[in-house]
Design a protein around this motif. Structure first.
Motif: not given
Lengths: 333, 474
Positions: B83, B86, B281, B283, B290, B293-294, B314, B317, B323, B325
């Motif tokens: 992770t 963001k 986790w 945003n 954020g 994030y992955t 996951y 977003d 993005q 999450q």
């Protein structure tokens, strides 16, 4: 006017005096330093550690070097095999086995240098073969017993807490070389040995049953039961001793001390039975077991099938005698 | 007149000095007092609960509070290849790019939080005298379990650290500022966990238990790489204690205290005992821009090996479709996935944090059997491994095929993604240097080997007047 001049002279003198005191020492710090004019308060200190790679192929030749230096900005690696690098962390693939001297030179921006040297022994990790376990008196020869002048084929094989000792007999081409599980008796053999956790083993046993008597015998008669008992089931706090000579083995108060422990399913890595084949020849049986989460196990063999009220152990052989000529245990690699 | 004054003053002085010591430091009677509070077993029970309150951490945005577990993901998951932030903003972004400085507030927050947990455990141990003889071993064991848990986290994150094994005061600077070797810290961890294994039972999941102590001790042995047989035995003991995998992966996270949970830290929605990491986790739900994030790297692994775990690990977003999450701890639910909100205010989420669960133990069992080797083809290892694979709907590894170390590491990654395991797994498997330097190069980060340890917080070094030394690389 004279007074004024005096004042000016006096003032100038005072000023000159002040400068004289301050000048050299105090003003020098505003000068640009020349090389080496100020000591390096935080000199670099080179240090590193290294790790051998692991994997199915040639990864053992790959080494990574972790730079643990302090107060340094530039680095230079000499891997000892002609390869060099200026990366922060090092990595090198060596041509093969050997001894290499690795040097990390760490320097800071003032040009102060520190060196760290370590010897790297590159060795291909051996593929560890599981060794065969050591069984003492696996041929059931008639030998001395602890604290007794009598000789017995059960030497090295006695645990009086969970059965009566087997007895000596002859057969299968020799004399005094088989152990006997008497008819209608709770006879047993028991021995602990070291194993490699989770390894597979093969156990080979050569046995003979007397033929089933027509009277008064009852079918199926005696059955030979073979168990591999987990070291995890030993009495709490017990650490096995592996004797190298049969006469040294104790005969009670060790490892397994009750038949209930023996019969607890979770303690058994292998349970096999050899029923009476109704043929008194010697037959060879082979079984395999896995050691599981144990570095020690015990082999326990007994005769069952008879009246359980005979003796004080809750089991006994049936109407026919059983003989075991040898037991061999080898690792399966 | 003057003489009278002097005599009066003398009398006053004598009176004052003849008083007992507490004349000048009277006993505090109107409020609870830490020094005299613990007089009954019930009161010391509150000290036990207080340890978990310390692990829980304070749900706040004040940087002076002890956020404890709620900021752990910064130090673990965001320092791995799983992770990142963001927006790559602020001190939170120092973790992903391996640019952590010794003044980083989150690094200091976690450090003081977990020493505070250790303090709370030591308070229990200091007052064991008020507990009945019958219950004393259980109290001691539970406090030692928590102390071991805290030290295990600290020693893996910071390396050599001060070893505080009793309640200390401000003047005990020798203890609080002397770094001891990790091996000495591990000695205490092992001893504490052995006590916990011996004396605890499996009554609780959100407090220390026998199974939790067994699983944690197994992990300690695997980390030390010395006692594989005992690690295997401990895993097998847990495997025979009635735990089971949840049939549906989603229920592991959204059906709290399920069969798979061995040890979790409980949070309660919309109360002071809630947590905010779930919101952070996401945003626009949390107050950061954020975090956690992955990475593309973990998504590739999940897509390839996750099976039915991927959709519950996951999601995109919706605010910014480029993005993605992590969604194992969603506070506000997800209608598409059939996940309900855990609180009415997402920043006061009720999702428990799972410290130990059954699939972790199954995979540790494989690791123990592999015993530091490159692979294993022991059937018991395949059985444990395949149990995890089958639940995920992934192909099993069957005889005579071996499970390789890489396959095990990958399986742990996709099974336990975003649960703060990845960094420790990489280090334990001796793959951190390879994996993280490649990951860092690909992403333009600044990883070097010294980034495997966090800096000792600069604040602590300053307080110690420079006695406390810094880790290399900072």
């Amino acid at each position: 006017m004279k007074k004024q001049i005096k004042k000016i002279v006096g003032f100038t003198a005072a000023l000159a005096l002040v400068f004289a005191f301050h000048s050299c020492d105090d003003l020098e710090k505003y000068e640009l330093p020349e090389a080496g004019s100020i000591a390096d308060a935080t000199p670099p200190e080179a240090d590193f550690s290294f790790t051998q790679g692991a994997g199915p192929d040639e990864e053992w030749k790959d080494y990574t070097f972790a730079n643990l230096s302090t107060s340094a900005t530039t680095y230079s690696w000499d891997y000892g095999d002609g390869n060099t690098s200026t990366d922060v962390d090092g990595a090198n693939t060596y041509p093969g086995e050997g001894t290499y001297t690795v040097t990390l030179t760490a320097s800071d921006a003032l040009g102060v240098v520190s060196e760290s040297t370590q010897i790297v022994e590159v060795v291909e990790p051996p593929t560890p073969a599981v060794p065969d376990p050591v069984i003492i008196n696996g041929d059931f020869d008639k030998l001395a017993k602890l604290g007794s002048s009598n000789l017995c084929s059960c030497s090295g094989w006695d645990n009086d807490d969970i059965g009566e000792q087997g007895e000596s007999s002859s057969g299968n081409g020799g004399s005094d070389n088989v152990v006997k599980f008497d008819n209608n008796e709770p006879d047993h053999v028991y021995q602990e040995f070291a194993v490699t956790p989770n390894a597979d083993y093969s156990i080979t046993i050569v046995t003979s049953h007397k033929t089933i008597a027509s009277t008064p015998g009852t079918y199926p008669g005696s059955t030979l039961e073979i168990r591999i008992l987990a070291g995890a089931g030993y009495n709490a706090g017990y650490t096995p001793t592996y004797y190298t000579a049969a006469p040294d083995f104790p005969n009670s108060g060790y490892g397994y001390t009750t038949v209930a422990q023996v019969e607890t399913a979770a303690n058994n890595l292998l349970v096999e039975t050899i029923p009476n084949p109704n043929d008194d020849d010697y037959f060879t049986q082979t079984y395999t077991f896995n050691a599981g989460a144990n570095d020690s196990v015990a082999l326990f063999i007994r005769g069952i099938g008879g009246d359980s009220s005979v003796g004080s152990y809750g089991y006994s052989s049936g109407d026919e005698e059983i003989r075991a000529d040898s037991v061999t245990i080898t690792a399966v690699n | 007149m003057k003489q009278t004054k002097i005599v009066a003053l003398l009398i006053l002085l004598v009176t004052v000095f003849s008083c007992e010591k507490d004349y000048l430091s009277p006993e505090l009677e109107s409020l609870v007092n830490a020094e005299t509070y613990y007089t009954t077993e019930a009161q010391l029970e509150t000290a036990l609960i207080n340890m978990y309150d310390g692990i829980q951490g304070v749900n706040s945005t004040s940087s002076n509070d002890y956020h404890s577990l709620q900021v752990e993901f910064y130090l673990t998951e965001m320092r791995s290849d799983n992770t990142r932030t963001k927006a790559s903003e602020g001190e939170a972004a120092q973790f992903e790019s391996y640019n952590i400085v010794a003044t980083n507030g989150i690094v200091a927050d976690y450090y003081r939080s977990f020493y505070n947990v250790i303090f709370r455990a030591n308070v229990v141990l200091e007052n064991l005298g008020v507990v009945s003889e019958a219950n004393r071993p259980r109290f001691e064991a539970e406090a030692k379990f928590v102390r071991a848990y805290a030290y295990f986290n600290l020693v893996r994150l910071y390396g050599d650290i001060p070893l505080v094994d009793r309640v200390i005061g401000n003047t005990d600077t020798e203890i609080s500022f002397t770094r001891v070797a990790t091996s000495t810290v591990y000695d205490l961890i092992v001893a504490d966990l052995q006590t916990a294994v011996a004396e605890l039972d499996n009554t609780y999941k959100t407090r220390g238990s026998k199974a939790a102590a067994q699983a944690m001790l197994a992990k300690v042995y695997l980390t030390l790489g010395t006692n594989y047989l005992e690690a295997q035995t401990l895993c097998e003991a847990v495997m025979n204690s009635g735990f089971a995998l949840e049939p549906n992966f989603k229920d592991v996270f959204y059906n709290e205290l399920n069969n798979e949970i061995i040890f979790a830290i409980g949070y309660f929605p919309d109360t002071e005992d809630s947590q905010n990491f779930s919101a952070e986790w996401l945003n626009a739900v949390g107050r950061t821009s954020g975090v956690n994030y992955t990475t593309a790297d973990v998504r590739a692994a999940l897509d390839a090996l996750g099976g039915n775990r991927t959709m519950f690990s996951y999601r995109v977003d919706i605010e910014q479709p480029s993005q993605f999450q992590a969604i194992k701890y969603l506070p506000d639910g997800d209608d598409t996935l059939g996940i309900a909100a855990t609180s009415s205010d997402p920043t006061k989420a009720g999702n428990d944090w799972i410290v130990l669960r059954y699939s972790d133990v199954l995979l540790m069992h494989v690791e123990a059997i592999m015993a530091g080797g490159n692979d294993t083809s022991v059937q018991a290892a395949r059985d444990s491994f395949n149990e995890v694979r089958l639940r995920a709907g992934m192909p099993t590894i069957d005889a005579p095929n071996a499970i390789s170390k890489q396959e095990l590491l990958d399986e742990r990654r996709v099974e336990l993604a975003f649960e703060n395991h990845r960094l420790f797994d990489l280090i334990r498997f001796n793959e951190a240097q390879n994996v993280l330097s490649t990951f860092s190069t690909t992403n333009g980060y600044n990883y070097t080997a010294t980034d495997l340890l966090l800096p000792i917080p600069q604040r602590e070094i300053n307080l110690s007047n420079g006695v406390l030394t810094q880790n290399p690389g900072y």
